[in-house]
Design an enzyme around this catalytic site. Structure first.
Site, PDB file in Angstrom:
ATOM      1  N   ARG A 177      15.116 -15.807 -20.922  1.00 17.43           N
ATOM      2  CA  ARG A 177      16.263 -15.171 -21.595  1.00 17.43           C
ATOM      3  C   ARG A 177      17.173 -14.492 -20.569  1.00 17.43           C
ATOM      4  NH1 ARG A 177      15.495  -9.661 -21.350  1.00 17.43           N
ATOM      5  NH2 ARG A 177      13.357  -8.920 -21.179  1.00 17.43           N
TER       6      ARG A 177
ATOM      7  N   PHE B 247      18.483  -2.213 -23.282  1.00 12.62           N
ATOM      8  CA  PHE B 247      17.662  -1.768 -24.406  1.00 12.62           C
ATOM      9  C   PHE B 247      17.996  -0.331 -24.760  1.00 12.62           C
ATOM     10  CE2 PHE B 247      15.428  -5.313 -22.554  1.00 12.62           C
ATOM     11  CZ  PHE B 247      15.100  -6.052 -23.670  1.00 12.62           C
TER      12      PHE B 247
ATOM     13  N   ILE C  40       3.259 -10.230 -11.353  1.00 15.00           N
ATOM     14  CA  ILE C  40       2.154 -11.184 -11.393  1.00 15.00           C
ATOM     15  C   ILE C  40       1.208 -10.783 -12.513  1.00 15.00           C
ATOM     16  CG2 ILE C  40       0.289 -12.256 -10.067  1.00 15.00           C
ATOM     17  CD1 ILE C  40       1.840 -11.450  -7.512  1.00 15.00           C
TER      18      ILE C  40
ATOM     19  N   THR D 166       6.557  -4.658 -10.204  1.00 18.43           N
ATOM     20  CA  THR D 166       7.273  -5.864  -9.805  1.00 18.43           C
ATOM     21  C   THR D 166       7.378  -5.912  -8.290  1.00 18.43           C
ATOM     22  OG1 THR D 166       9.423  -4.739  -9.927  1.00 18.43           O
ATOM     23  CG2 THR D 166       8.674  -5.920 -11.907  1.00 18.43           C
TER      24      THR D 166
ATOM     25  N   HIS E 110      -1.815 -10.441 -13.380  1.00 20.07           N
ATOM     26  CA  HIS E 110      -3.150 -10.292 -12.789  1.00 20.07           C
ATOM     27  C   HIS E 110      -3.282  -8.836 -12.361  1.00 20.07           C
ATOM     28  CE1 HIS E 110      -6.760 -11.308 -10.514  1.00 20.07           C
ATOM     29  NE2 HIS E 110      -6.278 -10.589  -9.527  1.00 20.07           N
TER      30      HIS E 110
ATOM     31  N   GLU F 261      12.508  -9.863  -8.590  1.00 21.10           N
ATOM     32  CA  GLU F 261      11.273  -9.098  -8.742  1.00 21.10           C
ATOM     33  C   GLU F 261      10.248  -9.883  -9.550  1.00 21.10           C
ATOM     34  OE1 GLU F 261      11.981  -5.161 -10.171  1.00 21.10           O
ATOM     35  OE2 GLU F 261      13.904  -4.971  -9.138  1.00 21.10           O
TER      36      GLU F 261
ATOM     37  N   GLY G 147      10.762  -1.574  -3.358  1.00 27.00           N
ATOM     38  CA  GLY G 147      11.894  -1.742  -4.256  1.00 27.00           C
ATOM     39  C   GLY G 147      12.658  -0.457  -4.466  1.00 27.00           C
TER      40      GLY G 147
HETATM   41  P1  ADP Z   1       8.789  -1.071  -6.031  1.00 27.84           P
HETATM   42  O1  ADP Z   1       9.987  -0.347  -6.579  1.00 27.84           O
HETATM   43  O2  ADP Z   1       8.459  -0.667  -4.618  1.00 27.84           O
HETATM   44  O3  ADP Z   1       8.933  -2.557  -6.168  1.00 27.84           O
HETATM   45  P2  ADP Z   1       6.940  -1.142  -8.292  1.00 27.84           P
HETATM   46  O4  ADP Z   1       6.633   0.014  -9.188  1.00 27.84           O
HETATM   47  O5  ADP Z   1       7.803  -2.238  -8.857  1.00 27.84           O
HETATM   48  O6  ADP Z   1       7.540  -0.573  -6.932  1.00 27.84           O
HETATM   49  O7  ADP Z   1       5.533  -1.746  -7.813  1.00 27.84           O
HETATM   50  C1  ADP Z   1       5.528  -2.932  -7.058  1.00 27.84           C
HETATM   51  C2  ADP Z   1       4.338  -3.057  -6.116  1.00 27.84           C
HETATM   52  O8  ADP Z   1       3.109  -2.959  -6.850  1.00 27.84           O
HETATM   53  C3  ADP Z   1       4.308  -4.419  -5.452  1.00 27.84           C
HETATM   54  O9  ADP Z   1       5.106  -4.451  -4.273  1.00 27.84           O
HETATM   55  C4  ADP Z   1       2.820  -4.605  -5.151  1.00 27.84           C
HETATM   56  O10 ADP Z   1       2.512  -4.096  -3.862  1.00 27.84           O
HETATM   57  C5  ADP Z   1       2.127  -3.777  -6.225  1.00 27.84           C
HETATM   58  N1  ADP Z   1       1.500  -4.560  -7.315  1.00 27.84           N
HETATM   59  C6  ADP Z   1       0.242  -4.325  -7.794  1.00 27.84           C
HETATM   60  N2  ADP Z   1      -0.067  -5.170  -8.789  1.00 27.84           N
HETATM   61  C7  ADP Z   1       1.020  -5.977  -8.964  1.00 27.84           C
HETATM   62  C8  ADP Z   1       1.285  -7.060  -9.870  1.00 27.84           C
HETATM   63  N3  ADP Z   1       0.372  -7.472 -10.789  1.00 27.84           N
HETATM   64  N4  ADP Z   1       2.501  -7.672  -9.771  1.00 27.84           N
HETATM   65  C9  ADP Z   1       3.407  -7.247  -8.859  1.00 27.84           C
HETATM   66  N5  ADP Z   1       3.211  -6.239  -7.988  1.00 27.84           N
HETATM   67  C10 ADP Z   1       2.018  -5.590  -8.028  1.00 27.84           C
HETATM   68 MG    MG Z   2       9.488  -3.504  -8.014  1.00 31.65          MG
END
Ligand code: ADP
Ligand code: MG
Length: 157
Positions: free
Chosen positions: A106, A111, A84, A29, A86, A81, A17
């Protein structure tokens, strides 16, 4: 509209991302590729949604999802995005994420502080957890969409 397209089923690869530090906030995310985002209905509302998600052939978990404007593309393209609900042992970039969006929480909001943002997301997560326990949402957890046949090729992977 937000509800008109629901439930919405979607499957695609998890890509890197924008690196806005979601993980540092404790709310990583998983981002879908631009191609997958383009396949969404163009009139679907931006905002916060909830539903079910599954990584590869793993278990189906509750999720919250944001459809928003992507700063990387100067806010002319949407980003989708999924957080999850979990705790995963490892990142899962490159894996196939399957989701069904079942409800809307919403619209997007600005913010005044990071604390307020984090608080709002925590409330979204609690709302998602409650809603997803209701029979009309719970039933989608068992949808055949989440049961990928072993070795089946999806999205060219
Ligand atoms: P990015 O900007 O690359 O999306 P993030 O800080 O949003 O980075 O982290 C996203 C990544 O974290 C996901 O692509 C996945 O590989 C990992 N990840 C680990 N746990 C979760 C979770 N519970 N939900 C979503 N992504 C997760
Ligand atoms: Mg992300």
């Amino acid at each position: 509209g937000a509800m008109r397209h629901l439930p919405y089923f979607c499957r695609g690869e998890v890509v890197k991302g924008f690196g806005r530090g979601s993980k540092e906030l404790g709310i990583p995310t998983a981002n879908f590729s631009e191609q997958v985002v383009e396949s969404f209905p163009s009139d679907i509302s931006t905002g916060i949604y909830y539903g079910w998600a599954c990584v590869g052939n793993g278990d189906v978990h509750k999720m919250v999802l944001s459809i928003g404007w992507n700063p990387f593309y100067k806010n002319i393209k949407k980003s989708v995005e999924t957080h999850i609900i979990h705790t995963f042992k490892e990142d899962f970039y490159g894996e196939i994420l399957s989701i069904v969006i079942t409800g809307y929480i919403r619209p997007e909001k600005n913010f005044d502080s990071l604390d307020e943002l984090i608080l709002a997301i925590q409330e979204d997560i609690e709302e998602a957890k409650r809603q997803l326990d209701l029979p009309e949402h719970l039933k989608l957890k068992e949808d055949n969409f989440f049961h990928l046949p072993e070795g089946k090729i999806v999205n060219n992977h």
